[in-house]
Motif scaffolding. Structure first.
Motif, PDB file in Angstrom:
ATOM      1  N   ALA A 151      46.187  43.148  38.048  1.00  0.00           N
ATOM      2  CA  ALA A 151      44.928  43.470  38.703  1.00  0.00           C
ATOM      3  C   ALA A 151      43.860  43.785  37.327  1.00  0.00           C
ATOM      4  N   ARG A 152      44.559  44.385  36.474  1.00  0.00           N
ATOM      5  CA  ARG A 152      43.190  44.897  35.449  1.00  0.00           C
ATOM      6  C   ARG A 152      42.837  43.647  34.780  1.00  0.00           C
ATOM      7  N   ALA A 170      37.388  39.992  44.813  1.00  0.00           N
ATOM      8  CA  ALA A 170      36.908  39.419  46.103  1.00  0.00           C
ATOM      9  C   ALA A 170      37.275  40.233  47.175  1.00  0.00           C
ATOM     10  N   PRO A 171      36.177  40.826  48.288  1.00  0.00           N
ATOM     11  CA  PRO A 171      36.524  41.690  49.292  1.00  0.00           C
ATOM     12  C   PRO A 171      37.608  40.959  50.253  1.00  0.00           C
ATOM     13  N   SER A 184      38.806  39.613  33.955  1.00  0.00           N
ATOM     14  CA  SER A 184      38.786  38.046  33.674  1.00  0.00           C
ATOM     15  C   SER A 184      39.141  37.748  32.300  1.00  0.00           C
ATOM     16  N   MET A 185      40.071  38.607  31.829  1.00  0.00           N
ATOM     17  CA  MET A 185      40.687  38.517  30.434  1.00  0.00           C
ATOM     18  C   MET A 185      41.850  39.522  30.137  1.00  0.00           C
ATOM     19  N   GLY A 186      42.431  39.069  29.104  1.00  0.00           N
ATOM     20  CA  GLY A 186      43.682  39.870  28.585  1.00  0.00           C
ATOM     21  C   GLY A 186      43.244  40.891  27.658  1.00  0.00           C
ATOM     22  N   ASN A 217      39.110  35.969  39.151  1.00  0.00           N
ATOM     23  CA  ASN A 217      38.514  37.391  39.838  1.00  0.00           C
ATOM     24  C   ASN A 217      39.106  37.810  41.111  1.00  0.00           C
ATOM     25  N   ASP A 218      39.482  36.629  42.103  1.00  0.00           N
ATOM     26  CA  ASP A 218      39.756  37.039  43.338  1.00  0.00           C
ATOM     27  C   ASP A 218      40.478  38.023  43.656  1.00  0.00           C
TER      28      ASP A 218
END
Length: 293
Positions: A204-205, A133-134, A210-212, A128-129
């Protein structure tokens, strides 16, 4: 209460900007293609396939760097295929990229487990980073990369030979060829740039979700075309602005997220976007006819 409302509205803005990364990236490349009087309808499928491939690589033990580089290579290759069909095989761009829209989407679906229709689970820590992640101002690295890409694409359009040749080709392809511009290579490069940017959008998506998901780029080609036309790019080429397209893309994302928040079903969302596209083209056509008169 006003503090909590401010927090909520700023969180909404951050969310819109995080989710808009793929369309911002893709529409930058697609703008130059349209300025060159071409079109790429396969952008959404390229985003989908890139996200699926990226997640498959991560699931199978590839590191983030290796998975990213291979996915970016795939993006360039998909753009190369579009360029091959349009410039070498001389297939009309609408038909050529409609073919690859179904080809790339079909491959994404083929690579996805039948039961769940997603590539997920068993992902490395920190997937996810990149998109969540900000890094600065509460926004992730993916968004700031998109900003950097926008700046680079604006510079390419305004200040480089590629940008000038693109406008010349869109204005008059015969005159461009006669003046010694290598039209085939310029358009081919534009398709490869768009494929490259679509693969970053796919990464990015996939990072955000967190998945394809092979459906993730569904109707994105429609959103991209609306964003480009809202930004004032001429449908028949020669004129256009990457920066104005970015504004159009952000408007589209606000509308899409707004409709989702209001629980408007996806098919009505597609209908609404179709109406916006028809309206934009109609207004554009009326304006150009009046100018010509």
């Amino acid at each position: 209460s006003s503090v909590s409302m401010n927090c909520r509205s700023s969180a909404n803005i951050i969310n819109i900007l995080r989710m808009s990364v793929p369309i911002l990236l893709v529409s930058c490349g697609a703008t130059l293609i349209m300025v060159a009087a071409q079109i790429d309808l396969s952008v959404g499928s390229m985003v989908s396939l890139s996200g699926v491939i990226y997640c498959i690589l991560l699931k199978n033990g590839f590191g983030f760097l290796a998975a990213t580089l291979l996915t970016l290579g795939l993006g360039v290759f998909m753009g190369y295929i579009n360029g091959l069909l349009v410039m070498k095989l001389r297939i009309v761009p609408v038909i050529a990229t409609l073919v690859t829209l179904y080809l790339f989407r079909g491959i994404a679906w083929t690579l996805t487990p039948r039961r769940i229709g997603l590539i997920k689970g068993n992902m490395p820590e920190g997937i996810n980073d990149f998109a969540r992640a900000p890094v600065a101002l509460g926004l992730p690295a993916a968004f700031w990369l998109a900003v950097a890409v926008i700046v680079i694409m604006v510079i390419i359009q305004k200040k480089t030979v590629l940008g000038k040749y693109t406008a010349a080709i869109g204005g008059n392809i015969t005159a461009a060829e006669l003046s010694g511009i290598n039209v085939v290579w310029i358009i081919w490069i534009l398709y490869m740039i768009t494929g490259f940017l679509a693969s970053i959008g796919g990464i990015a998506r996939a990072s955000y979700l967190s998945m394809g998901d092979p459906m993730t780029g569904n109707l994105m080609e429609l959103e991209v075309i609306i964003a480009i036309l809202l930004g004032g790019t001429r449908f028949y080429g020669g004129e256009g602005s990457v920066l104005k397209t970015v504004v159009g893309a952000l408007i589209i994302m606000c509308v899409t997220i707004g409709m989702t928040v209001l629980w408007i079903p996806p098919y009505w969302q597609a209908f609404a976007k179709g109406i916006v596209l028809v309206g934009t083209v109609a207004v554009y056509t009326l304006i150009t006819h009046k100018v010509e008169e």
